[in-house]
Design a protein around this motif. Sequence first.
Motif: not given
Lengths: 265, 316
Positions: B84-85, B151-152, B154-155
């Motif tokens: 999520f961003t 960052q959203a 990254v996983g």
Amino acid sequence: MSESIPSPIKSAFVIGYITFLGCIRDRLLLVTLVFTAVLIAVSVAAGSVSLGARTRIITDTGLSAASAIGSLMAIALTISSFSHEIRNRTAYTIVVRPIPRWTYILGKYLGLALTMSTIISLMYFATAGIILIQGESLPIAFWASIWLNIVEILLVTSIALFFSTMAVPVLAASYTGAIILAGNLSGDILLFARRAADQGHENTFIFEMFYYIVPDLQHLSLRTQAANNLPVPTDFVLHGSLYAFAYTAMAVIGAMWLFSKRHTI
Amino acid sequence: MNVLKLKDIHYSVRPHFWSKSHHILKGVDLEVEEGSIFGFLGPNGAGKTTTIKTILGLVTPQKGQSTVLGGSIQDPLIRNKIGFTPEHPIFPDYLTCRELVQQHALLAGLTYRTARDVTAKVIDQVNLTHAADRKLRDYSKGMLQRTGLAQAIVGNPQFLILDEPMGGVDPVGRREIREIMLALRENGSTILFSTHILPDIETICDTVGILIDGVVRRCGPPDTLSSKSTESVEIIIITPSTPLTYEDFSFDITETPMGQFTKVNVEKIEYTDETIDRLRNKGAKIRKVNPIRPNLEDLFLEEFQTNSRVQESTNV
């Protein structure tokens, strides 16, 4: 997809580290520099007017300033750090991660606690440095005083965090300020309640109850002992520390619970 | 399979205990298919961000059901598959992009070593390797949006939720973000993103949902949405020396002179062949035939105006 669900405690440390990094890069250096500059100015002034009592004045000024500035900073830093992240929506990116919501609060607390401990320690080291530069020796209660001051600031931080999770920043700051002020007068509140009871006044239990609710910050200060080079009362330090840790734990757990139960972030 | 299913979501807020409730979501129904890019379109204040917050469990709706990746958003295993961003993210500006992304990698359950490698990979994916160790305060808006995207993802999430990922970004930056999104879809991710920039939706979306005043008014592939409305045709002919007459036509025809050429508008696409035949019989020379399909902007404005009229009549 990620390897596994992260452990909440490990996640709290990650959040804490980032919080610490943010605070330290933002404010710590500046505050410490200002504090040191003020202390040097005071010590120079004190040296010129107080023959024989220089160490006492520097210790008293340094320790009192560290406590007062530390408390104010703990309130400001905690409330601004928390409310900024909520307002700027950066907290959203953390709480949507596969971690319990309370982890965020625990992480914030750990980061802020580490920051404040570092700030207080640096302030004390600055005071100690000035005393030693002047060729004097450190008072016996100096290091125990650092410890209790850090414990006191950790408690203030937890109260500020607790109110941040339930109120807007201005109210959170006001509530925390009022509690800290009452905490510094707690001994007087108890004395007042007991004297009133002795004189036959009714409903004095309200004041006594109030004394037990607010944190007793008077039992977290060794400034008088440090300034007058008196020995450290070990029981006082031990009891004060245990009391403060219990109070802090309750405030942090309360904040974690409140944040977990919020319907809207 | 549906990655997201919202059913009759209602959410209202009451700013003060003495004021009346303000209804933000009035029964949102939404389904997002696996492997698709879903564009969530709506004017400011329509409830897009609130819907996204509901999906993510950041707000609790008063009524309705929400299923994400076949389960509840409260389940950490489900949340571990989501990226999520937020809208206009203001990340801590004292951090570097690498530090921020690595923090999220660790929070996504990666070990330190894996997190470090994945961070480098993701930063490269969003074309920020050259600035990875610069403080975020020195980043442009487009770079910050790409940091948000980093960052959203990254996983390596199955489902990406992006709130206005292209808001405030220049055309070059928007194209870069669009390309990243398309690449993510190629890798199997499902993407839901909100926007009010129509060309972005038309360019990359498989499905579009139009949210107006807390209700999803239309939902479907952009082409299908368009074909629901009347489709007409324009026929460009060389302007004849003597004006043409259209009395013998059984349907409406309008003519617009454009100097050397004349535009003949046919109200329905099924009359195209007949119109062409008749025009030829009248000696017209046909140069071009264009089907006129309402674009997303027309549909959006039509829905918006319909809603405004309904509200006005309700108020009266």
